[in-house]
Motif scaffolding. Structure first.
Motif, short mmCIF file in Angstrom:
data_model
loop_
_atom_site.label_atom_id
_atom_site.label_comp_id
_atom_site.label_asym_id
_atom_site.label_seq_id
_atom_site.Cartn_x
_atom_site.Cartn_y
_atom_site.Cartn_z
N TYR A 35 0.84 -1.21 0.00
CA TYR A 35 0.00 0.00 0.00
C TYR A 35 0.88 1.26 0.00
O TYR A 35 0.61 2.20 -0.75
CB TYR A 35 -0.93 0.00 1.21
N LEU A 36 1.91 1.27 0.84
CA LEU A 36 2.80 2.44 0.92
C LEU A 36 3.51 2.67 -0.40
O LEU A 36 3.63 3.82 -0.86
CB LEU A 36 3.80 2.26 2.06
N ASN A 37 3.98 1.60 -1.04
CA ASN A 37 4.61 1.74 -2.36
C ASN A 37 3.62 2.29 -3.38
O ASN A 37 3.98 3.09 -4.23
CB ASN A 37 5.19 0.41 -2.84
N TRP A 38 2.37 1.83 -3.30
CA TRP A 38 1.34 2.28 -4.24
C TRP A 38 1.09 3.77 -4.09
O TRP A 38 1.10 4.50 -5.09
CB TRP A 38 0.06 1.48 -4.02
N ILE A 39 0.87 4.26 -2.86
CA ILE A 39 0.60 5.70 -2.71
C ILE A 39 1.83 6.53 -3.04
O ILE A 39 1.70 7.61 -3.62
CB ILE A 39 0.02 6.06 -1.32
N ALA A 40 3.02 6.03 -2.74
CA ALA A 40 4.25 6.75 -3.09
C ALA A 40 4.42 6.79 -4.61
O ALA A 40 4.83 7.81 -5.17
CB ALA A 40 5.46 6.12 -2.42
N LEU A 41 4.10 5.68 -5.29
CA LEU A 41 4.21 5.64 -6.74
C LEU A 41 3.23 6.60 -7.40
O LEU A 41 3.57 7.29 -8.37
CB LEU A 41 3.97 4.21 -7.26
N LEU A 42 2.01 6.69 -6.88
CA LEU A 42 1.05 7.62 -7.45
C LEU A 42 1.55 9.05 -7.34
O LEU A 42 1.37 9.85 -8.25
CB LEU A 42 -0.31 7.49 -6.77
N ILE A 43 2.20 9.39 -6.24
CA ILE A 43 2.71 10.75 -6.07
C ILE A 43 3.94 10.98 -6.92
O ILE A 43 4.03 11.97 -7.63
CB ILE A 43 3.00 11.04 -4.58
N THR A 44 4.91 10.07 -6.85
CA THR A 44 6.19 10.31 -7.54
C THR A 44 6.14 10.01 -9.03
O THR A 44 6.88 10.62 -9.80
CB THR A 44 7.32 9.46 -6.92
N GLY A 45 5.32 9.04 -9.41
CA GLY A 45 5.26 8.65 -10.82
C GLY A 45 6.45 7.81 -11.26
O GLY A 45 6.65 7.58 -12.44
N ASP A 46 7.24 7.34 -10.32
CA ASP A 46 8.47 6.61 -10.63
C ASP A 46 8.70 5.54 -9.57
O ASP A 46 8.69 5.84 -8.38
CB ASP A 46 9.63 7.61 -10.67
#
Length: 194
Positions: A35-46
């Protein structure tokens, strides 16, 4: 000055057993990693920046041992989104300018429901990244998924509240169109129709 002393007394009276240990904090990051990787990926795009944000949030949290057990999962999510925003602050600032003339028709009460978040989790993150700019993705995560108030989102994103609100409206429009095309629940929990 009495208020200061009473605050200090309250700190001393807090039961130490209600605070999470560094092991419990690390375990929460491990348990919530997807979940944490998912929300971080949505923000960073990378993917690399997302991993870096989760690692930074985890490292920061490990050195901060004053987290109540009851707040632990919320703390991991908050630390992760803050670290992710730091990773792409320049991209967020650059994309914010496109919302200077935009208006928002959604109220500050419009956040995603549990069903809407579950539906969004089924979407390939690359599709979300392609559809939304960094400020809209960040607003979607912060306001829509994490339910931060627009004012708090604006502080974290270092953007005016009306910019953040307009970016969030763009993210909601995109999500409603996407959900409508797939028959997923809309803001009212009913299947959307275009």
């Amino acid at each position: 000055m009495e208020w200061f002393h009473s605050t200090e007394r309250d700190k001393q009276e807090r039961p130490r057993g209600s605070l999470a240990s560094s092991h419990e904090i690390q375990s929460a990051f491990v348990a919530e990693r997807d979940y944490l990787n998912w929300i971080a990926l949505l923000i960073t795009g990378d993917h690399v920046l997302a991993d870096h944000a989760v690692i930074n949030a985890s490292d920061l949290s490990a050195s901060y041992s004053s987290v109540f057990r009851d707040w632990l999962i919320g703390w991991t999510k908050s630390a992760t989104v803050r670290a992710a925003v730091r990773e792409v602050r320049d991209l967020i600032s650059a994309s914010a300018s496109r919302y200077t003339e935009s208006s928002c028709e959604h109220s500050d009460d419009d956040v995603l429901s549990g069903d809407q978040i579950a539906s969004l989790r089924q979407v390939d993150p690359r599709d979300i990244i392609a559809a939304l700019d960094p400020v809209a993705r960040s607003a979607l995560v912060l306001r829509g998924i994490q339910h931060f108030p627009i004012a708090d989102c604006a502080l974290l994103l270092a953007a005016p509240p009306r910019i953040v609100a307009a970016a969030y409206c763009q993210a909601l429009r995109w999500n409603n169109q996407r959900a409508g095309a797939h028959g997923a629940p809309n803001e009212d929990g009913a299947a959307s129709r275009l």
